[in-house]
Design a protein around this motif. Structure first.
Motif, PDB file in Angstrom:
ATOM      1  N   ALA A  18      11.147  69.237  59.755  1.00 29.53           N
ATOM      2  CA  ALA A  18      11.000  70.639  60.149  1.00 29.53           C
ATOM      3  C   ALA A  18      10.980  71.529  58.915  1.00 29.53           C
ATOM      4  CB  ALA A  18      12.150  71.051  61.068  1.00 29.53           C
ATOM      5  N   PRO A  19      10.283  72.665  58.979  1.00 30.39           N
ATOM      6  CA  PRO A  19      10.299  73.597  57.837  1.00 30.39           C
ATOM      7  C   PRO A  19      11.727  73.955  57.458  1.00 30.39           C
ATOM      8  CG  PRO A  19       8.606  74.237  59.401  1.00 30.39           C
ATOM      9  CD  PRO A  19       9.396  73.140  60.059  1.00 30.39           C
ATOM     10  N   VAL A  20      12.017  73.946  56.156  1.00 32.56           N
ATOM     11  CA  VAL A  20      13.387  74.155  55.708  1.00 32.56           C
ATOM     12  C   VAL A  20      13.906  75.531  56.122  1.00 32.56           C
ATOM     13  CG1 VAL A  20      12.811  75.068  53.413  1.00 32.56           C
ATOM     14  CG2 VAL A  20      14.927  73.753  53.752  1.00 32.56           C
ATOM     15  N   GLU A  21      13.005  76.535  56.222  1.00 31.10           N
ATOM     16  CA  GLU A  21      13.437  77.873  56.654  1.00 31.10           C
ATOM     17  C   GLU A  21      13.993  77.851  58.070  1.00 31.10           C
ATOM     18  OE1 GLU A  21      10.337  78.331  53.483  1.00 31.10           O
ATOM     19  OE2 GLU A  21      10.473  77.199  55.357  1.00 31.10           O
ATOM     20  N   VAL A  22      13.397  77.037  58.929  1.00 30.03           N
ATOM     21  CA  VAL A  22      13.881  76.913  60.311  1.00 30.03           C
ATOM     22  C   VAL A  22      15.312  76.385  60.316  1.00 30.03           C
ATOM     23  CG1 VAL A  22      13.576  75.689  62.500  1.00 30.03           C
ATOM     24  CG2 VAL A  22      11.580  76.597  61.298  1.00 30.03           C
ATOM     25  N   ILE A  23      15.555  75.333  59.538  1.00 32.74           N
ATOM     26  CA  ILE A  23      16.878  74.697  59.527  1.00 32.74           C
ATOM     27  C   ILE A  23      17.912  75.613  58.878  1.00 32.74           C
ATOM     28  CG2 ILE A  23      18.121  72.575  59.000  1.00 32.74           C
ATOM     29  CD1 ILE A  23      15.397  71.252  58.488  1.00 32.74           C
ATOM     30  N   HIS A  24      17.538  76.256  57.769  1.00 37.89           N
ATOM     31  CA  HIS A  24      18.464  77.199  57.125  1.00 37.89           C
ATOM     32  C   HIS A  24      18.898  78.280  58.105  1.00 37.89           C
ATOM     33  CE1 HIS A  24      17.023  76.304  52.733  1.00 37.89           C
ATOM     34  NE2 HIS A  24      17.854  75.392  53.199  1.00 37.89           N
ATOM     35  N   SER A  25      17.924  78.825  58.846  1.00 37.37           N
ATOM     36  CA  SER A  25      18.220  79.897  59.785  1.00 37.37           C
ATOM     37  C   SER A  25      19.093  79.412  60.935  1.00 37.37           C
ATOM     38  CB  SER A  25      16.905  80.476  60.325  1.00 37.37           C
ATOM     39  OG  SER A  25      17.137  81.469  61.288  1.00 37.37           O
ATOM     40  N   ALA A  26      18.766  78.233  61.472  1.00 35.29           N
ATOM     41  CA  ALA A  26      19.507  77.712  62.631  1.00 35.29           C
ATOM     42  C   ALA A  26      20.936  77.331  62.270  1.00 35.29           C
ATOM     43  CB  ALA A  26      18.771  76.514  63.214  1.00 35.29           C
ATOM     44  N   LEU A  27      21.137  76.783  61.071  1.00 32.70           N
ATOM     45  CA  LEU A  27      22.456  76.272  60.669  1.00 32.70           C
ATOM     46  C   LEU A  27      23.161  77.193  59.676  1.00 32.70           C
ATOM     47  CD1 LEU A  27      21.622  72.471  60.278  1.00 32.70           C
ATOM     48  CD2 LEU A  27      22.611  73.647  62.256  1.00 32.70           C
ATOM     49  N   GLU A  28      22.731  78.450  59.628  1.00 32.29           N
ATOM     50  CA  GLU A  28      23.353  79.417  58.722  1.00 32.29           C
ATOM     51  C   GLU A  28      24.843  79.548  59.019  1.00 32.29           C
ATOM     52  OE1 GLU A  28      22.679  84.033  57.176  1.00 32.29           O
ATOM     53  OE2 GLU A  28      21.621  83.292  58.956  1.00 32.29           O
ATOM     54  N   GLY A  29      25.651  79.444  57.990  1.00 37.00           N
ATOM     55  CA  GLY A  29      27.093  79.543  58.173  1.00 37.00           C
ATOM     56  C   GLY A  29      27.741  78.262  58.657  1.00 37.00           C
ATOM     57  N   ILE A  30      26.940  77.216  58.858  1.00 39.05           N
ATOM     58  CA  ILE A  30      27.481  75.932  59.339  1.00 39.05           C
ATOM     59  C   ILE A  30      27.326  74.860  58.266  1.00 39.05           C
ATOM     60  CG2 ILE A  30      27.333  74.145  61.108  1.00 39.05           C
ATOM     61  CD1 ILE A  30      26.149  76.241  62.996  1.00 39.05           C
ATOM     62  N   ASP A  90      12.387  71.121  70.231  1.00 36.45           N
ATOM     63  CA  ASP A  90      11.670  70.870  69.002  1.00 36.45           C
ATOM     64  C   ASP A  90      11.199  72.178  68.392  1.00 36.45           C
ATOM     65  OD1 ASP A  90       9.055  70.265  67.432  1.00 36.45           O
ATOM     66  OD2 ASP A  90      10.019  68.304  67.651  1.00 36.45           O
ATOM     67  N   SER A  91      11.369  72.330  67.074  1.00 42.08           N
ATOM     68  CA  SER A  91      11.001  73.590  66.430  1.00 42.08           C
ATOM     69  C   SER A  91       9.510  73.883  66.542  1.00 42.08           C
ATOM     70  CB  SER A  91      11.431  73.568  64.957  1.00 42.08           C
ATOM     71  OG  SER A  91      10.909  72.442  64.283  1.00 42.08           O
ATOM     72  N   GLY A  92       8.687  72.847  66.640  1.00 42.18           N
ATOM     73  CA  GLY A  92       7.254  73.066  66.784  1.00 42.18           C
ATOM     74  C   GLY A  92       6.898  73.789  68.066  1.00 42.18           C
ATOM     75  N   TYR A  93       7.549  73.423  69.155  1.00 42.79           N
ATOM     76  CA  TYR A  93       7.298  74.085  70.439  1.00 42.79           C
ATOM     77  C   TYR A  93       7.775  75.538  70.402  1.00 42.79           C
ATOM     78  CZ  TYR A  93       6.195  69.560  72.547  1.00 42.79           C
ATOM     79  OH  TYR A  93       5.613  68.358  72.849  1.00 42.79           O
ATOM     80  N   VAL A  94       8.928  75.759  69.786  1.00 43.80           N
ATOM     81  CA  VAL A  94       9.469  77.119  69.706  1.00 43.80           C
ATOM     82  C   VAL A  94       8.543  78.004  68.875  1.00 43.80           C
ATOM     83  CG1 VAL A  94      11.439  78.521  69.003  1.00 43.80           C
ATOM     84  CG2 VAL A  94      11.821  76.244  69.969  1.00 43.80           C
ATOM     85  N   LEU A  95       8.037  77.461  67.771  1.00 44.71           N
ATOM     86  CA  LEU A  95       7.125  78.216  66.915  1.00 44.71           C
ATOM     87  C   LEU A  95       5.820  78.522  67.633  1.00 44.71           C
ATOM     88  CD1 LEU A  95       6.365  79.435  64.181  1.00 44.71           C
ATOM     89  CD2 LEU A  95       5.599  77.155  63.474  1.00 44.71           C
ATOM     90  N   ALA A  96       5.273  77.537  68.317  1.00 44.35           N
ATOM     91  CA  ALA A  96       4.016  77.756  69.042  1.00 44.35           C
ATOM     92  C   ALA A  96       4.172  78.867  70.071  1.00 44.35           C
ATOM     93  CB  ALA A  96       3.571  76.455  69.716  1.00 44.35           C
ATOM     94  N   GLU A  97       5.279  78.841  70.804  1.00 44.66           N
ATOM     95  CA  GLU A  97       5.531  79.886  71.800  1.00 44.66           C
ATOM     96  C   GLU A  97       5.673  81.254  71.134  1.00 44.66           C
ATOM     97  OE1 GLU A  97       8.736  80.907  75.388  1.00 44.66           O
ATOM     98  OE2 GLU A  97       9.189  79.356  73.900  1.00 44.66           O
ATOM     99  N   GLU A 127      12.654  83.127  62.307  1.00 42.39           N
ATOM    100  CA  GLU A 127      12.892  83.539  63.693  1.00 42.39           C
ATOM    101  C   GLU A 127      13.037  82.334  64.606  1.00 42.39           C
ATOM    102  OE1 GLU A 127      13.590  85.797  67.026  1.00 42.39           O
ATOM    103  OE2 GLU A 127      13.674  86.359  64.903  1.00 42.39           O
ATOM    104  N   VAL A 128      12.262  81.283  64.353  1.00 38.25           N
ATOM    105  CA  VAL A 128      12.392  80.056  65.145  1.00 38.25           C
ATOM    106  C   VAL A 128      13.807  79.515  65.044  1.00 38.25           C
ATOM    107  CG1 VAL A 128      11.691  77.624  65.285  1.00 38.25           C
ATOM    108  CG2 VAL A 128       9.961  79.414  65.064  1.00 38.25           C
ATOM    109  N   GLY A 129      14.364  79.535  63.839  1.00 36.60           N
ATOM    110  CA  GLY A 129      15.730  79.045  63.656  1.00 36.60           C
ATOM    111  C   GLY A 129      16.742  79.806  64.487  1.00 36.60           C
ATOM    112  N   LYS A 130      16.516  81.110  64.671  1.00 34.53           N
ATOM    113  CA  LYS A 130      17.432  81.913  65.489  1.00 34.53           C
ATOM    114  C   LYS A 130      17.266  81.620  66.976  1.00 34.53           C
ATOM    115  CE  LYS A 130      19.095  83.990  61.902  1.00 34.53           C
ATOM    116  NZ  LYS A 130      20.425  83.540  61.402  1.00 34.53           N
ATOM    117  N   ARG A 131      16.069  81.196  67.359  1.00 29.86           N
ATOM    118  CA  ARG A 131      15.788  80.971  68.778  1.00 29.86           C
ATOM    119  C   ARG A 131      16.091  79.553  69.249  1.00 29.86           C
ATOM    120  NH1 ARG A 131      10.338  84.166  70.715  1.00 29.86           N
ATOM    121  NH2 ARG A 131      10.723  86.138  69.610  1.00 29.86           N
TER     122      ARG A 131
END
Length: 293
Positions: free
Chosen positions: A116-128, A25-32, A81-85
């Motif tokens: 989820a924040p749209v920036e997280v999804i954009h970053s995670a799915l960049e190029g997809i 979950d992106s929330g856990y990744v962000l909190a960490e 950064e969360v999206g990359k992680r």
């Protein structure tokens, strides 16, 4: 979903993000990332869920806007950064490619609908997945990068609103919608899709969603959703589905259809109260590996 005729059939394929296309979950990744403990994040999110302060799925958005600790620590760059992680499920690019290319006269537009924040999804799915096919929670930011206000939260009924907008823009019938999700935040949109004869697919065994979805699929590969799509939409038999996977370089190593009974058992009382029960569900457990392994 009828199969008669040879006309090209267009469908909207809409997917949740957290724990549907990802393993965490992106929330856990962000909190960490910003130094907030998992226990503290869970305490705050579950507290809001218990008092129904926000739509289910929008807990992180509320924390980012109103919780002093999150508001002080999180900036826009942290969301990227969360999206990359975040760890994505296997084969998402191949799933997008197959759906976009079309299958036996059926063409699918791939969209992501998530709280989820749209920036997280954009970053995670960049190029997809193209950015204009991604709908997440949108914020306005101060010059410092601090979150200022919220523009839109794609949670709960908000997902239904986005889906209706997509139906209008793409001139698709309501029965030409496929929605995949994993949890309670997907209940509103799944009920909406079911009522209009679309196809809903749960990607978890959570009783909140698996008893509502028409199909349930469990797999570490995003490609697994193709199995019920090819059965329910294209009307294919299993042998043909297996051949299709192999033609795309993948092998269905295991495909186990199981029946799951969810029971709540407690001691009998003199004046028994109505005990919650969940009807038996069918699910597909699919294990996909690259062909030749």
């Amino acid at each position: 979903m009828g199969m008669g005729g040879n006309a090209l059939r267009r469908y909207i394929f809409a997917s949740d993000f957290d724990q549907t296309l990802t393993f965490n979950d992106s929330g856990y990744v962000l909190a960490e990332l910003v130094g907030i403990s998992t226990d503290e994040f869970e305490r705050k999110a579950k507290g809001m869920a218990r008092i129904n302060l926000v739509q289910q799925g929008a807990e992180l958005a509320y924390l980012l806007l109103h919780d002093p600790e999150f508001k002080a620590k999180v900036r826009k760059e942290h969301l990227y950064e969360v999206g990359k992680r975040i760890r994505l499920k296997d084969n998402i690019p191949l799933l997008y490619q197959i759906l976009e290319s079309g299958i036996d006269g059926h063409v699918f537009e791939f969209f992501v609908l998530s709280a989820a924040p749209v920036e997280v999804i954009h970053s995670a799915l960049e190029g997809i997945v193209p950015k204009d096919h991604i709908f997440g929670t949108e914020f306005l930011y101060k010059p410092t990068g601090e979150i200022d206000t919220i523009v839109r939260a794609t949670a709960g009924y908000g997902k239904v609103a986005v889906l209706n907008q997509l139906l209008e823009e793409h001139v698709a019938g309501p029965d030409h919608v496929i929605y995949t999700g994993d949890g309670s935040s997907d209940i509103h949109v799944m009920l909406h899709v079911n009522a209009r004869d679309g196809l809903t697919i749960a990607l978890s065994e959570s009783p909140h969603v698996s008893q509502i979805a028409k199909r349930t699929v469990l797999s570490t590969s995003a490609l697994a959703v193709l199995a019920p799509i090819l059965e329910e939409v294209a009307g294919w038999e299993r042998f043909r589905i297996r051949g299709f996977f192999e033609a795309n370089g993948m092998l269905i190593q295991e495909w186990e259809r199981v029946r799951t009974d969810w029971l709540t058992v407690r001691p009998a009382t003199i004046e028994p109260e109505e005990a919650p029960s969940v009807p038996a569900e069918r699910g597909d457990k699919v294990h996909i590996v690259p062909s030749g392994t």
